[in-house]
Motif scaffolding. Sequence first.
Motif, PDB file in Angstrom:
ATOM      1  N   ALA A 148      40.181  53.543  40.100  1.00 51.82           N
ATOM      2  CA  ALA A 148      40.279  54.926  40.591  1.00 51.82           C
ATOM      3  C   ALA A 148      41.701  55.467  40.419  1.00 51.82           C
ATOM      4  N   GLY A 179      34.209  48.341  48.744  1.00 46.66           N
ATOM      5  CA  GLY A 179      34.993  48.013  49.933  1.00 46.66           C
ATOM      6  C   GLY A 179      35.991  46.896  49.728  1.00 46.66           C
ATOM      7  N   GLY A 183      38.689  47.186  48.461  1.00 53.45           N
ATOM      8  CA  GLY A 183      39.983  47.773  48.819  1.00 53.45           C
ATOM      9  C   GLY A 183      40.000  48.325  50.227  1.00 53.45           C
ATOM     10  N   GLU A 216      34.943  56.191  51.472  1.00 55.78           N
ATOM     11  CA  GLU A 216      34.303  56.260  50.151  1.00 55.78           C
ATOM     12  C   GLU A 216      32.824  56.634  50.284  1.00 55.78           C
TER      13      GLU A 216
END
Length: 261
Positions: A37, A103, A105, A111
Amino acid sequence: MPADLNPIDKAKFAAAKRAVDFVEDGMKLGLGTGSTAAWMVRCLAERVRDESLRVTCVATSRRTADLAASLGLDVRTLDEVKWLDLTIDGADEFDSNLNLIKGGGAALLQEKIVATASDQMIVIADAAKEVAQLGAFPLPVEVIPFGWRTTKALVEETLVSMDVLGRDVSLRMNGERPLLTDESNHILDLHLKRIGNARQLALVLNQIPGVVENGLFIDICDIVVIGQPDGRVSVRDINTGRVEDDQVPLAPPDNIFADLE
Ligand code: 5RP
């Protein structure tokens, strides 16, 4: 793009760059979290700068918000923007139905809220993230700190009747202390090895008091863009069934990436 990237990062970059082609002037965008991302945010900032695009962004973590703002993107809260045209995010695993584990991160809560508040979600990933069945990657579950040991025991008890291969549950740490998410919660990692019925597990986990949200994204993702280290990308749309193969130029260094060189 920095020349000395490892093959996985080249693949992530390729997926991110291709996904940003879906962005149109005037869009309201959700920005995911993680290394893939982060490439997407950089590629988006490059397009916004080069094409004078007007886009409004909602980030899924403080990390992403800081990066996006530092690159000059217009970052607002979800409450300001309310509904989004498109969210682009990474994933830890995706299956052939584009169900996901997210998840890794620790950003799964924001999110999932942001992706659910979007007309369309695109996942960007390297090919290693594709699995026949979800579950090799430990499933993150966000829990509130109050009574987390009791919540963990309830999760373990719940797993006994679930179609999974492993049942170990661990509290995610940040050094010596339990990790705190952006919402000041903890993360339990469920080492399930194989998830037989991801839809059922997602529903059952969220019934447990103390569980805020789990990292299973079921029927949320519309498109996956899979990158390869040589710049090849494959775009799969779960709604139309279309698969397109493409080539992304692994571009020469540009000042939007200057801080990485
Ligand atoms: C963060 C996430 C990330 O999207 C996921 O962990 C993938 O990360 P990366 O792109 O660094 O491989 O879900 O909560």
